[in-house]
Design a protein around this motif. Structure first.
Motif, mmCIF file in Angstrom:
data_model
loop_
_atom_site.group_PDB
_atom_site.id
_atom_site.type_symbol
_atom_site.label_atom_id
_atom_site.label_comp_id
_atom_site.label_asym_id
_atom_site.label_seq_id
_atom_site.Cartn_x
_atom_site.Cartn_y
_atom_site.Cartn_z
ATOM 1 N N ASP A 24 100.410 -19.506 -75.469
ATOM 2 C CA ASP A 24 100.743 -18.085 -75.516
ATOM 3 C C ASP A 24 99.736 -17.267 -74.694
ATOM 4 N N PHE A 25 98.440 -17.530 -74.889
ATOM 5 C CA PHE A 25 97.426 -16.823 -74.099
ATOM 6 C C PHE A 25 97.603 -17.118 -72.596
ATOM 7 N N TYR A 26 97.927 -18.349 -72.298
ATOM 8 C CA TYR A 26 98.100 -18.762 -70.900
ATOM 9 C C TYR A 26 99.261 -18.014 -70.248
ATOM 10 N N ASN A 27 100.395 -17.967 -70.939
ATOM 11 C CA ASN A 27 101.573 -17.292 -70.379
ATOM 12 C C ASN A 27 101.334 -15.791 -70.228
ATOM 13 N N ARG A 28 100.658 -15.199 -71.212
ATOM 14 C CA ARG A 28 100.338 -13.764 -71.099
ATOM 15 C C ARG A 28 99.382 -13.523 -69.926
ATOM 16 N N GLN A 43 90.205 -12.673 -69.444
ATOM 17 C CA GLN A 43 90.010 -12.691 -70.897
ATOM 18 C C GLN A 43 91.036 -13.599 -71.580
ATOM 19 N N LEU A 44 92.294 -13.487 -71.167
ATOM 20 C CA LEU A 44 93.348 -14.281 -71.786
ATOM 21 C C LEU A 44 93.188 -15.773 -71.486
ATOM 22 N N LEU A 45 92.787 -16.132 -70.259
ATOM 23 C CA LEU A 45 92.578 -17.543 -69.922
ATOM 24 C C LEU A 45 91.401 -18.121 -70.700
ATOM 25 N N ILE A 49 91.463 -21.292 -73.337
ATOM 26 C CA ILE A 49 90.526 -22.411 -73.293
ATOM 27 C C ILE A 49 89.809 -22.565 -74.632
ATOM 28 N N GLU A 50 89.522 -21.450 -75.296
ATOM 29 C CA GLU A 50 88.897 -21.520 -76.625
ATOM 30 C C GLU A 50 89.812 -22.243 -77.610
ATOM 31 N N GLN A 51 91.122 -22.057 -77.460
ATOM 32 C CA GLN A 51 92.065 -22.727 -78.353
ATOM 33 C C GLN A 51 92.178 -24.211 -78.038
#
Length: 625
Positions: A24-28, A43-45, A49-51
């Motif tokens: 989800d973070f990647y697509n956003r 920030q989103l990438l 990576i944290e996930q």
């Protein structure tokens, strides 16, 4: 030469994570980057990576975004993490490319090779991309080898008095290294040409070259003739320009420079023409242009000055130029050795400096000048002194504000051996009686080939001149002014010699009151009166003088030293004088205008006390009757 390769973009591909939050973070992040929201994308990438720290594609995309945001150090770290996670996956090719080329630019050649070797496995050797990777590898290998074999080069900055601006660059000097002209970048953004002079090894503070040359627009990349009296430079966006940047010429008489003249459509085009390099005698002009018809994008071209005083159509230096860019040509005062910058020939990355020699069949294969003259940074230009011992250049300092200083270093022996050094002859041409300065034509002629090596003019107001004297041959120097006897000088540089300056002021005798003059380039074998072939240069000049002055009558006299029998010497001197007369008659000069005389050993110029003096006494003279 560091080149970019075609690599995957931000397209969709199979991803290495099943973590829904990470996806989800990647697509956003991809949606934000499509709208060029760089910080939000980063920030989103990072959250993706944290996930899932093993989410390789997120690392790759983050590296790309850091590249886009011009944060190379962060891009490097991010790409290296992606490579460690999936070293053999083709998608990591863009990471290998960035890391390999980044390390190459930093001069870390051994580390760069590790990544480039792996990157190359993603392409077939004969593919265009495979060839580009191999070119990067060759750069890394060359740089690694060059650093392991450094040259003994110790640059030192020119005195602080010269470095009066935050940024000064493109230094050029006269043959005697007493006058320095260079470009400065003023705080307001204007480029101008400055001049500094050296006396007793002390440099003056720089001053503007001329109000006629410097304008509120940009002037730069100067090039000087050996005497410092002909200047070619670049000016951009001029109202009388033919293209974006054109070449202009100005000439100095006394202390004043003439108004610059555009070199015209034979040299300048509607394209970019810049970075001139004028030969020592001002009769050949090398420059860089991106005009059509070249080998690469920016090529080195050359134009020659015709006998009519017009610059001829330039020709391309095809075996110097590459499919990439060449820059900053400099033709040494010997007229044979060309220095230039290139990002096409294999070097240490970016622009390197190269040397090539003019031969009977063209230019020799360019050779890299080596480390530390060349480094992983771009090397802009080099000026090498006439005697081949020193080189001048500018170095740009790292930082947020553009700053560069002028430096000089002693050329190492391995490079000096490739440069044919030249001497220079300078002085004043003046009337022998009144001491009035004269505007003379000074020609240097190769006695073996009868070819004019260089032709320069003395300053009409000051009489000052500078002529370059090559090593490795026999040369005649002629000084001519209408209404005066010509003066001939002889220089034998057959033995290899270091270039050094000679000061020689030349007084000329008016025809109406002329005394005796020695013909310094008449040669005979010992004890014989037959003219040597290399005497033709001098004899042709004498015949030409008499043709130009049809009312003049002359006496040709022969003289010997005191060796041998006096009567035999007298006879030999008469026969030698008669040989000269016979040549002139065959050349079309009326015999009634020429008289021969032999004086043997009776009129020595100097005492016959040494071989050098005896050589002066063995001579042919001429005088107006």
């Amino acid at each position: 030469m560091i080149v970019g390769l075609a690599v995957p973009g931000f397209g969709q591909e199979a991803l290495s994570t099943s973590n829904k939050k990470a996806l989800d973070f990647y697509n956003r992040a991809m949606e934000n980057f499509a709208q060029r929201r760089t910080e939000e994308t980063i920030q989103l990438l990072n959250k993706a990576i944290e996930q899932d720290t093993a989410f390789t594609e997120a690392h790759l995309k983050l590296g790309q975004v850091y590249e886009y945001a011009r944060r190379p150090e962060l891009a490097l770290q991010t790409y290296q993490r992606a490579i460690r996670q999936q070293p053999g996956k083709p998608a990591t090719g863009l990471a290998y490319q960035f890391v390999g080329t980044y390390l190459l630019k930093k001069g870390q050649y051994g580390q760069a090779l590790t990544y480039l070797d792996k990157f190359g496995t993603f392409f077939t050797p004969q593919s265009s991309q495979g060839k580009r990777v191999e070119r990067l590898r060759q750069t890394a290998l060359f740089g690694q080898q060059a650093i392991q074999n450094p040259l003994p080069v110790k640059p030192r900055p020119l005195p602080a008095a010269v470095q009066a601006f935050p940024s000064q660059y493109f230094p050029v000097l006269t043959a005697d290294e007493q006058t320095l002209v260079f470009t400065v970048l003023k705080p307001e953004g204007d480029e101008d040409l400055m001049v500094a002079t050296q006396q007793a090894e002390t440099w003056s503070a720089p001053s503007p070259l001329s109000e006629r040359i410097n304008t509120p627009r940009n002037e730069g990349t100067p090039s000087l003739s050996a005497d410092g009296r002909t200047l070619v430079f670049t000016a951009c966006n001029e109202r009388n320009g033919l293209g974006s940047c054109d070449l202009y010429i100005s000439r100095k008489t006394g202390t004043e420079w003439s108004a610059p003249q555009n070199l015209g459509p034979s040299v300048n085009t509607r394209f970019w023409d810049s970075q001139p390099a004028l030969s020592a005698d001002g009769r050949r002009l090398f420059f860089v242009s991106d005009r059509p018809g070249g080998v690469g994008r920016r090529d080195i071209w050359c134009s020659q000055l015709g006998n009519d005083g017009q610059w001829q159509t330039p020709f391309n230096l095809k075996n110097i130029n590459t499919a990439f860019d060449e820059a900053s040509p400099f033709i040494h005062a010997n007229g044979q050795t060309l220095f230039f910058a290139s990002d096409g020939h294999i070097g240490m990355g970016g622009y390197d400096l190269f040397i090539a020699d003019s031969t009977a069949t063209g230019w020799s294969n360019p050779q890299n000048l080596g480390y530390p003259i060349n480094t992983a940074d771009d090397q802009a230009a080099l000026f090498v002194a006439a005697n081949g011992t020193r080189a001048y250049y500018s170095h740009e300092e790292s930082g947020d504000v553009q700053r560069s200083k002028l430096y000089v270093f002693d050329l190492p022996a391995s490079i000096r051996e490739k440069i044919r050094p030249v001497s220079y002859l300078k002085g004043v041409i003046a009337d022998a009686g009144t001491k009035k300065p004269l505007g003379a034509t000074i020609e240097l002629i190769d006695l073996e080939t009868n070819k004019v090596i260089s032709r320069v003019q003395s300053d009409a107001e000051t009489g000052q001149y500078t002529a370059v004297l090559p090593s490795g041959g026999e040369y005649a120097l002629y000084v001519n002014v209408p209404g005066y006897l010509f003066k001939s000088l002889s220089f034998d540089f057959k033995q290899k010699r270091e270039g050094e300056g000679l000061n020689l002021s030349v007084p000329l005798e008016p025809i109406r009151s002329a005394g005796r003059e020695t013909l310094n380039n008449i040669f005979f074998e010992s004890g014989r009166f037959g003219l040597a072939e290399k005497s033709r240069v001098e004899l042709d000049r004498l015949a030409q003088f008499m043709e130009q002055n049809p009312t003049v009558k002359v006496e040709i006299s022969g003289h010997t030293d005191d060796r041998g029998d006096a009567a035999a010497n007298l006879e030999l001197s008469r026969k030698r004088a008669q040989s000269v007369v016979s040549f002139l008659v065959k050349a079309g000069i009326g015999p009634e205008r020429i008289r021969s005389a032999g004086y043997g050993e009776t009129k020595p110029l100097v005492p016959n006390s040494s071989e050098e003096n005896r050589q002066q006494n063995r001579r042919i003279e001429w005088r107006i009757l």
